[in-house]
Design an enzyme around this catalytic site. Structure first.
Site, PDB file in Angstrom:
ATOM      1  CE  LYS A 124      -3.840   0.246   2.233  1.00 19.74           C
ATOM      2  NZ  LYS A 124      -5.003   0.263   1.348  1.00 19.74           N
ATOM      3  CD  GLU A 160       7.745 -11.929   1.992  1.00 21.36           C
ATOM      4  OE1 GLU A 160       7.249 -11.165   1.139  1.00 21.36           O
ATOM      5  OE2 GLU A 160       7.448 -13.128   2.055  1.00 21.36           O
TER       6      GLU A 160
END
Length: 190
Positions: free
Chosen positions: A111, A137
């Site tokens: 995002k 991750e």
């Protein structure tokens, strides 16, 4: 191959359990507080980070080796947020469990809210017939500590559906993929 819409995502979750639990709409506020949004968007699904983190540390001076991974490379944290030290890394998992149909491939991108803070969220594609909780991750590329929030959005999954006459010959499940059915934050396997 076509990108799938919010209607398709909700239908596939309801009829085939593709995402569980699913948030059928975009959530931007919880209990009057603004959050990093999650849920179904126009052409994707914004996944949430659970409250389980593995924070990499050099306290034991181990080497990170994907062929011989040492679990002393990290510390486990269960909390509503995780502070990643400067130029460091953490693993987490999604709140949502995925069951990807044979004719679908996903691409997942971090995002922009986190990207604009120097936090890179990496997730590999969800291959046809893969299922499990997604291991996330997080890389903190900044010289400052960075915070990740549990139960809020961290990345967007985009669903690509193959043409009916072009379904893959061998799926992730068919070839016995090593990350099939993962339940928690899953470490590297060979």
């Amino acid at each position: 191959m076509s990108i799938k819409s919010d209607r398709w995502i909700r239908r596939m979750a309801q009829e085939h359990g593709m995402i569980a639990p699913i948030e059928p709409n975009q959530v931007k506020e919880v209990n009057g507080q603004r959050i990093v949004s999650y849920g179904t968007s126009s052409y994707g699904y914004d996944i949430r980070c659970s409250d389980e983190f593995k924070l990499f540390t050099n306290i034991n001076s181990t080497i990170v080796d994907p062929k011989n991974f040492n679990d002393k490379s990290f510390v486990d944290i269960k909390a509503e947020s995780c502070v990643i030290p400067p130029n460091s890394f953490a693993l987490a998992r999604t709140v949502e469990y995925f069951r990807i149909p044979r004719n679908v491939l996903t691409i997942c991108l971090g995002k922009s809210t986190y990207a604009r803070c120097g936090i890179i969220v990496n997730v590999t594609p969800f291959e046809p017939e893969w299922e499990g909780y997604v291991t996330l991750e997080f890389s903190n590329t900044t010289p400052l500590p960075a915070k990740i929030y549990a139960n809020e959005g961290v990345a967007q999954v985009i669903f690509l559906e193959s043409d009916p006459d072009d379904v893959c010959e061998t799926s992730y499940k068919d070839r016995g993929g090593k990350y099939q059915g993962q339940q928690g934050v899953t470490l590297p396997k060979i």
